[in-house]
Design a protein around this motif. Structure first.
Motif, short mmCIF file in Angstrom:
data_model
loop_
_atom_site.label_atom_id
_atom_site.label_comp_id
_atom_site.label_asym_id
_atom_site.label_seq_id
_atom_site.Cartn_x
_atom_site.Cartn_y
_atom_site.Cartn_z
N ILE A 1 -14.75 5.48 -8.74
CA ILE A 1 -14.61 4.06 -9.09
C ILE A 1 -13.27 3.77 -9.74
N ASP A 2 -12.75 4.74 -10.52
CA ASP A 2 -11.44 4.55 -11.14
C ASP A 2 -10.33 4.53 -10.09
N LEU A 3 -10.46 5.38 -9.07
CA LEU A 3 -9.47 5.39 -8.00
C LEU A 3 -9.52 4.09 -7.19
N VAL A 4 -10.73 3.60 -6.93
CA VAL A 4 -10.88 2.35 -6.18
C VAL A 4 -10.23 1.21 -6.95
N GLU A 5 -10.47 1.13 -8.24
CA GLU A 5 -9.89 0.06 -9.05
C GLU A 5 -8.37 0.19 -9.13
N GLU A 6 -7.88 1.43 -9.23
CA GLU A 6 -6.43 1.64 -9.28
C GLU A 6 -5.78 1.21 -7.97
N LEU A 7 -6.44 1.52 -6.86
CA LEU A 7 -5.93 1.12 -5.56
C LEU A 7 -5.91 -0.41 -5.44
N HIS A 8 -7.02 -1.04 -5.79
CA HIS A 8 -7.09 -2.50 -5.75
C HIS A 8 -5.98 -3.13 -6.59
N ASP A 9 -5.89 -2.70 -7.85
CA ASP A 9 -4.94 -3.32 -8.77
C ASP A 9 -3.50 -2.98 -8.39
N GLY A 10 -3.28 -1.74 -7.94
CA GLY A 10 -1.93 -1.32 -7.59
C GLY A 10 -1.38 -2.06 -6.40
N VAL A 11 -2.18 -2.24 -5.37
CA VAL A 11 -1.73 -2.97 -4.18
C VAL A 11 -1.53 -4.44 -4.51
N ALA A 12 -2.46 -5.03 -5.25
CA ALA A 12 -2.35 -6.45 -5.61
C ALA A 12 -1.09 -6.71 -6.43
N ALA A 13 -0.77 -5.78 -7.34
CA ALA A 13 0.40 -5.97 -8.20
C ALA A 13 1.71 -5.95 -7.41
N GLN A 14 1.73 -5.28 -6.26
CA GLN A 14 2.94 -5.18 -5.45
C GLN A 14 3.05 -6.28 -4.39
N THR A 15 2.03 -7.11 -4.26
CA THR A 15 1.99 -8.09 -3.18
C THR A 15 2.73 -9.37 -3.57
N ARG A 16 3.59 -9.83 -2.68
CA ARG A 16 4.37 -11.04 -2.91
C ARG A 16 4.19 -11.99 -1.73
N LEU A 17 4.38 -13.28 -1.99
CA LEU A 17 4.31 -14.28 -0.93
C LEU A 17 5.69 -14.46 -0.31
N ASP A 18 5.78 -14.22 0.99
CA ASP A 18 7.02 -14.40 1.73
C ASP A 18 7.31 -15.90 1.83
N PRO A 19 8.54 -16.34 1.48
CA PRO A 19 8.87 -17.76 1.58
C PRO A 19 8.64 -18.33 2.98
N PHE B 1 0.83 -1.21 0.00
CA PHE B 1 0.00 0.00 0.00
C PHE B 1 0.87 1.26 0.00
N ARG B 2 1.93 1.26 0.79
CA ARG B 2 2.82 2.41 0.80
C ARG B 2 3.48 2.61 -0.56
N ALA B 3 3.92 1.50 -1.18
CA ALA B 3 4.56 1.61 -2.50
C ALA B 3 3.58 2.18 -3.52
N TRP B 4 2.34 1.69 -3.51
CA TRP B 4 1.33 2.24 -4.42
C TRP B 4 1.09 3.71 -4.12
N GLY B 5 0.95 4.06 -2.85
CA GLY B 5 0.67 5.44 -2.46
C GLY B 5 1.76 6.39 -2.89
N GLU B 6 3.01 5.99 -2.73
CA GLU B 6 4.13 6.87 -3.11
C GLU B 6 4.14 7.10 -4.62
N ARG B 7 3.88 6.06 -5.40
CA ARG B 7 3.84 6.23 -6.85
C ARG B 7 2.65 7.09 -7.27
N PHE B 8 1.51 6.87 -6.63
CA PHE B 8 0.32 7.63 -6.97
C PHE B 8 0.51 9.11 -6.67
N LEU B 9 1.06 9.43 -5.52
CA LEU B 9 1.29 10.83 -5.17
C LEU B 9 2.26 11.49 -6.15
N ASP B 10 3.28 10.74 -6.56
CA ASP B 10 4.22 11.28 -7.54
C ASP B 10 3.53 11.54 -8.88
#
Length: 214
Positions: free
Chosen positions: A69-87, A19-28
């Motif tokens: 609705i565009d912001l909601v979808e961008e938030l959803h997709d942006g956070v999901a795209a940055q999410t990784r599974l920790d080993p 979420f922080r990574a998405w937020g920083e890119r969005f603000l930029d």
């Protein structure tokens, strides 16, 4: 074969970092000062604020004309795209499986976002199933969502354990369902006098070990 009911965000999958990574890119992107990330994190309130309310707050603060609705979808997709599974999470879930327990995710949130994160990270390979509040029509801390999770895998709820990071949703829900629980404290102190976790842990492997030992 006992049932292990697991929270998703900030329990199995890190949400703060994406979420922080998405937020920083969005603000930029919109030309907002980088220091506004603190404001955005406070509005988000660790994911507890409704996504539509977050979108409306962003539109109001920056006087954006983009539909909510565009912001909601961008938030959803942006956070999901940055999410990784920790080993280490994968390792913990393999321990659960080897011990004969059945892991099921019980998460609040939107189906589109939560389902995408579970599948895109490969977390689905380690789970028996998952229940998402939007689809279930009931959300944590209502104990009915835990009963639905048990029904989904055709197992009794009795003897199940709950693991999660939210005092209200996860531990409060476990208390309402009369289930033992492990709270992932994430550096916080327990402060709710109404109920308390059975155990506390600083990471998922420790939480799983506490549940299995219990």
């Amino acid at each position: 074969m006992p049932l292990l009911l697991l929270d998703l965000d900030n329990t199995l999958l890190d949400r703060d970092g994406p979420f922080r990574a998405w937020g920083e890119r969005f603000l930029d992107t919109i030309g907002a000062p980088p220091t506004d990330i603190g404001w955005l994190l406070s509005v988000d309130a660790d994911g507890l604020t409704d996504r539509w309310d977050v979108a409306d707050a962003i539109r109001d603060r920056y006087r954006l004309t983009v539909p909510a609705i565009d912001l909601v979808e961008e938030l959803h997709d942006g956070v999901a795209a940055q999410t990784r599974l920790d080993p280490l999470v994968a390792c913990a879930l393999r321990i659960v499986d080897s011990a004969g327990w059945v892991p099921v995710v019980v998460t609040n949130g939107a189906v589109r976002q939560q389902d995408a994160k579970i599948r895109s990270t490969g977390l689905d390979r380690y789970l028996a199933d998952w229940v998402i509040s939007e689809e279930a029509g009931v959300s944590k801390p209502n104990p009915r969502i835990f009963a639905l999770a048990a029904q989904r895998v055709r197992m009794p709820l009795r003897h199940a354990w709950v693991i999660g990071d939210s005092p209200e949703a996860d531990i409060g829900g476990a208390s309402a369902a009369r289930l033992p629980s492990v709270w992932l404290h994430r550096g916080r102190r327990w402060s709710d006098p109404r109920f308390a976790p059975t155990r506390t842990a600083d990471g998922l492997i420790a939480a799983v070990a506490a549940a299995l030992a219990g």
